[in-house]
Design a protein around this motif. Sequence first.
Motif, short mmCIF file in Angstrom:
data_model
loop_
_atom_site.label_atom_id
_atom_site.label_comp_id
_atom_site.label_asym_id
_atom_site.label_seq_id
_atom_site.Cartn_x
_atom_site.Cartn_y
_atom_site.Cartn_z
N GLY A 1 0.77 -1.23 0.00
CA GLY A 1 0.00 0.00 0.00
C GLY A 1 0.80 1.28 0.00
N ALA A 2 2.13 1.18 -0.01
CA ALA A 2 2.95 2.40 -0.03
C ALA A 2 2.65 3.21 -1.29
N ASP A 3 2.55 4.52 -1.14
CA ASP A 3 2.32 5.39 -2.28
C ASP A 3 3.63 5.78 -2.97
N GLU A 4 4.69 5.89 -2.19
CA GLU A 4 6.02 6.18 -2.74
C GLU A 4 7.03 5.33 -2.00
N VAL A 5 8.12 4.96 -2.70
CA VAL A 5 9.19 4.22 -2.06
C VAL A 5 10.52 4.78 -2.54
N ILE A 6 11.45 4.92 -1.60
CA ILE A 6 12.77 5.49 -1.88
C ILE A 6 13.82 4.44 -1.59
N ASP A 7 14.73 4.22 -2.54
CA ASP A 7 15.84 3.30 -2.33
C ASP A 7 16.91 4.02 -1.51
N TYR A 8 16.99 3.67 -0.23
CA TYR A 8 17.90 4.38 0.66
C TYR A 8 19.36 4.10 0.35
N THR A 9 19.65 3.07 -0.47
CA THR A 9 21.05 2.76 -0.81
C THR A 9 21.58 3.66 -1.91
N THR A 10 20.68 4.31 -2.65
CA THR A 10 21.12 5.15 -3.77
C THR A 10 20.62 6.59 -3.67
N THR A 11 19.62 6.83 -2.84
CA THR A 11 18.97 8.14 -2.81
C THR A 11 18.89 8.67 -1.39
N ASP A 12 19.20 9.94 -1.21
CA ASP A 12 19.08 10.61 0.08
C ASP A 12 17.63 11.11 0.22
N PHE A 13 16.88 10.47 1.11
CA PHE A 13 15.46 10.83 1.23
C PHE A 13 15.26 12.29 1.58
N ALA A 14 16.20 12.86 2.33
CA ALA A 14 16.06 14.25 2.77
C ALA A 14 16.19 15.24 1.61
N GLU A 15 16.78 14.79 0.50
CA GLU A 15 16.97 15.68 -0.64
C GLU A 15 15.86 15.53 -1.69
#
Length: 324
Positions: free
Chosen positions: A187-201
């Motif tokens: 059910g997640a609307d968005e997912v961020i790959d924390y190994t390649t992407t800085d979620f804070a940015e």
Amino acid sequence: MMKAVVIENYGGSEVFAEKECDIPHIRDTQVLVEMRATTVSSADQLIRSGTFRQFMPTQFPHVLGVDIAGIVVATGKKVTRVQTGERVLAVSRTGGGYAEYVAVEECDLAVIPQSLSDAEAASLSASGMTAWLSLFHYGKLQPGQRILIHAGAGGVGHLAIQLAKQHGAYVITTAQAHNHPFVLQLGADEVIDYTTTDFAETLSPVDVVLDMVRDPDVDKVTGIGLTELKNYNILKDNGTFISLVNPAIAKHPLIRGIDAQFALITPGAGDWEAFIQWIQTNKLDIHVDHVFPFTGQGVAEAHEYYDTRNKRGKLVIQRDSIHR
């Protein structure tokens, strides 16, 4: 006497050993549960590794295991909600699940819905209640709010995604690339790959953050790590920051009105009743990644697997059983 798997020091999976121990004596408010299944939880790992030694000092030998599914074999004089022979799921605040029998306070357990297997019930007990209380007691999550749930493929995370989505929130989570289909299906609307992407940015501001990521390095004065600082940065003013891994967060100076809390999971009878009713009304996907045998080697292998961070959902430790 009973078999237990204990830790004899802080460390990795090598610290486990099988021991013969006395069966616990129960107080008037307690229930003696014959354990059928338990798990590896983040609390077990944090205590075993010594990460929580200042917050939760441990006397050795110590029996880990906060998740329990089993059968009631004895009840204290003041116990009224369960009877001998009933299947229950429970949270043991002091551990004890890695043993054939465990004493649990009546307020920390509930009768298992018949639809759940022992492995599913154990996976749901502490992790499900942690997700429930974190979102609705500490987070006061409201429909329409944006929430970031870290480690969405984990034991707590994969349940928190479902609970938040069913409640009407917009759910963002972090996960490795191979887990993206899994968390999106939940059910997640968005997912961020924390190994390649800085979620804070990449994230626009959120109302709530649920953090299950323990920073390996924290500031020696504040006790706050880099991930936690980034959580502050992506929260709206007066937002809510719930940490499951860092007690220091609650003592950090107020930033932009953000309510930062360390979630102590202490459910009452009303919480269990509401949670079980939710489970029976809303279908939850309780994902069991792998089942290990209840032996010293099995428990050690389960913790070794947990430390790789490659799991999806829960790791269960189960006794041979004729029960579901």
